[in-house]
Design an enzyme around this catalytic site. Structure first.
Site, short mmCIF file in Angstrom:
data_model
loop_
_atom_site.label_atom_id
_atom_site.label_comp_id
_atom_site.label_asym_id
_atom_site.label_seq_id
_atom_site.Cartn_x
_atom_site.Cartn_y
_atom_site.Cartn_z
N CYS A 271 7.60 7.38 2.86
CA CYS A 271 6.59 7.08 3.88
C CYS A 271 5.93 8.32 4.51
O CYS A 271 4.72 8.49 4.38
CB CYS A 271 7.20 6.23 4.98
SG CYS A 271 7.53 4.56 4.41
P1 NAD Z 1 9.04 -0.55 -2.67
O1 NAD Z 1 8.38 0.23 -3.74
O2 NAD Z 1 10.50 -0.36 -2.39
O3 NAD Z 1 8.82 -2.11 -2.92
C1 NAD Z 1 7.62 -2.71 -3.28
C2 NAD Z 1 7.95 -3.86 -4.22
O4 NAD Z 1 6.83 -4.67 -4.45
C3 NAD Z 1 8.42 -3.39 -5.59
O5 NAD Z 1 9.68 -3.92 -5.83
C4 NAD Z 1 7.35 -3.96 -6.56
O6 NAD Z 1 7.88 -4.31 -7.80
C5 NAD Z 1 6.87 -5.17 -5.80
N1 NAD Z 1 5.54 -5.70 -6.16
C6 NAD Z 1 4.44 -5.01 -6.54
N2 NAD Z 1 3.42 -5.86 -6.76
C7 NAD Z 1 3.85 -7.12 -6.52
C8 NAD Z 1 3.26 -8.41 -6.56
N3 NAD Z 1 1.98 -8.60 -6.91
N4 NAD Z 1 4.02 -9.49 -6.21
C9 NAD Z 1 5.31 -9.31 -5.84
N5 NAD Z 1 5.93 -8.10 -5.82
C10 NAD Z 1 5.22 -7.00 -6.13
O7 NAD Z 1 8.21 -0.26 -1.33
P2 NAD Z 1 8.75 -0.26 0.18
O8 NAD Z 1 9.48 1.00 0.46
O9 NAD Z 1 9.38 -1.57 0.49
O10 NAD Z 1 7.36 -0.16 0.96
C11 NAD Z 1 6.41 -1.22 0.94
C12 NAD Z 1 5.30 -0.90 1.92
O11 NAD Z 1 5.87 -0.80 3.25
C13 NAD Z 1 4.59 0.44 1.67
O12 NAD Z 1 3.25 0.31 2.05
C14 NAD Z 1 5.31 1.39 2.62
O13 NAD Z 1 4.50 2.48 3.00
C15 NAD Z 1 5.61 0.48 3.80
N6 NAD Z 1 6.77 0.86 4.62
C16 NAD Z 1 7.91 1.30 4.00
C17 NAD Z 1 9.00 1.65 4.79
C18 NAD Z 1 10.27 2.19 4.16
O14 NAD Z 1 11.11 2.73 4.87
N7 NAD Z 1 10.46 2.06 2.85
C19 NAD Z 1 8.96 1.51 6.18
C20 NAD Z 1 7.80 1.01 6.76
C21 NAD Z 1 6.70 0.70 5.97
#
Ligand code: NAD
Length: 444
Positions: A271
């Site tokens: 992030c």
């Molecule tokens: P991640 O990569 O761990 O997970 C995203 C998931 O979405 C993946 O498993 C992927 O396969 C899946 N995906 C992609 N396209 C899809 C679709 N069409 N239908 C269903 N599933 C699909 O990402 P994350 O760390 O969970 O982060 C997600 C968002 O949240 C990002 O924008 C990130 O910046 C934000 N965010 C993350 C955190 C953190 O600590 N990881 C905290 C706050 C915000």
């Protein structure tokens, strides 16, 4: 109780899904990956997050959470859909919205078949303008419906921290609801009031503001880290000054606060770096020169090299030296190595000719994919430091915090410890081993 669907089962999607299900909602998570769906339906998370497995098993067994690969089915079985897919950096630094767009299209296609009202919620971190200019038209086109009429639209940024994601999902500092229309905002406020009670502040804004709040939040945290690391670099050049004392003292000032003032090897993870880059790119595109934000990134790029330079100076060069790296995840409590400072430390060590051994309690599998055989991955901290010429502490896992000087002295060829996270007592270590630490001034 609401029926909720969640697109994406990463750290945000799955932890949010479990939190809603724990509070009694029916949740359908969806993923493109059948292997992940199978794991989740078997009560096993596809990644490591403390406490998640037990709670996931509970909600799956109680029938309140299921995971499907058919995203259409997930949307049709719910009244609210959260988009939680990844928004990684493009080479330009801008956020890559292709997965968000794809999810919005799939969602819209499903909504075409759904006669009843549905709220679409963007939870992924997206730059201001993305929900209105990318998600809204994509869902409208695919569904043939108009936002604010045929379906509701909101942007609800997430602030959970990996390592305490479940706790954070159940106890947020505040909830931000950016709403296109009142009905969408009311629906989300009711959902979150039910989840958190009356104490948690809920801030309702327009969609652009909600999107920017997330970036401003992460940018401020990143600035705080780069600030204290800059102070640490000054401390190292002064006699008897320790950044830990400086940080503790300034952190008492209520205007500053004590958190995110730990000097170290810099920030990483999925992030802070990418969000800061995206804010820089957005700012430039809007005609404002974001020099302060760019400087925080530059400081952070160089910070992992500090510990490598310390080792190099002490050893008189790293060619052929065996260096043990303790900790690979970008922070304790997670197996996530995305943009982890450990990777930059290791690259710099390898470039200087060192032989690198590394150990991490949770991130070995993920690190293996990134390091591709160039590093000896060890199955214990003991094996990692054995016969090493230097040990660099990169991630402050509890398992490493309690280590004593004799742990290193008894195993290493040359007991040189470089504390990249300030977990060891300099007084204790200096008497027993060769010791260097970020932000520790020269002998006074
Ligand atoms: P991640 O990569 O761990 O997970 C995203 C998931 O979405 C993946 O498993 C992927 O396969 C899946 N995906 C992609 N396209 C899809 C679709 N069409 N239908 C269903 N599933 C699909 O990402 P994350 O760390 O969970 O982060 C997600 C968002 O949240 C990002 O924008 C990130 O910046 C934000 N965010 C993350 C955190 C953190 O600590 N990881 C905290 C706050 C915000």
């Amino acid at each position: 109780m609401a029926s909720i669907s969640i697109m994406g089962t990463g750290y945000v999607g799955l932890c949010t899904a479990v939190a809603f299900a724990l509070r009694g909602h029916m949740v359908t998570a969806s993923t493109k990956d059948p292997r992940k769906a199978e794991l989740i339906n078997g009560g096993r998370p596809p990644f490591y997050e403390p406490g998640l497995e037990e709670l996931l098993r509970k909600v799956v067994e109680e029938g309140r959470l299921r995971c499907v690969v058919d995203r259409r089915e997930a949307v049709l079985s719910s009244d609210i859909t959260f988009i939680t897919v990844a928004t990684p950096s493009l080479p330009s630094g801008e956020a890559d919205l292709s997965l968000v767009k794809e999810a919005a299209r799939e969602l819209g296609e499903a909504l075409k078949e759904k006669p009843s009202y549905h709220v679409v919620v963007v939870k992924s971190t997206v730059p201001p303008g993305s929900t209105m200019k990318v998600v809204k038209p994509t869902v409208e086109e695919a569904s043939g419906k108009e936002a604010g009429e045929g379906f509701g639209l909101a942007m609800n940024p997430e602030f959970l921290r990996e390592g305490s994601a479940i706790h954070d999902s159940l106890n947020p500092d505040r909830v931000i609801i950016g709403e296109l229309d009142r009905r969408s905002g009311d629906t989300l406020e009711e959902l979150y009031r039910g989840l958190y009670g009356g104490e948690t502040p809920i801030i309702r804004t327009n969609i652009y503001t909600a999107e920017l709040i997330k970036y401003a939040n992460n940018a401020f945290l990143a600035l705080k880290v780069s600030f204290i690391n800059s102070i640490a670099n000054i401390c190292e050049r002064l006699p008897g000054v320790d950044v830990v004392d400086v940080a503790r003292a300034i952190g008492i000032d209520k205007r500053i606060g004590p958190l995110f003032l730990n000097a170290g090897v810099g920030f990483g993870g999925s992030c802070l770096p990418k969000d800061l880059r995206a804010l820089v790119a957005l700012s430039r595109s809007l005609g404002f020169n974001p020099s302060l934000l760019e400087e925080a990134l530059k400081v952070n790029d160089l910070q992992p090299l500090r510990v490598v330079e310390m080792a190099e100076r002490r050893l008189g060069g790293l060619e052929g030296r065996v260096v043990a790296v303790l900790g690979l995840s970008f922070k304790p409590g997670t197996d996530d190595v995305r943009e982890a400072p450990s990777l930059k430390v290791i690259e710099a060590l390898l470039r200087r000719g060192a032989y690198v051994k590394a150990y991490d309690p949770a991130a070995l599998e993920n690190a293996k994919r990134m390091l591709r055989g160039r590093v000896q991955l060890c199955s214990s901290k003991e094996e990692c430091v054995e016969e090493a010429d230097c040990c660099i502490l990169v991630t402050e896992w509890d398992e490493f915090k309690g280590l004593t000087p004799s742990f290193f002295k008894e195993r290493m060829r040359r007991p040189l410890v470089v504390d990249g996270r300030r977990v060891y007592d300099p007084e204790l270590f200096k008497g027993e081993v060769e010791f260097e630490a970020v932000g520790l001034g020269v002998e006074g």
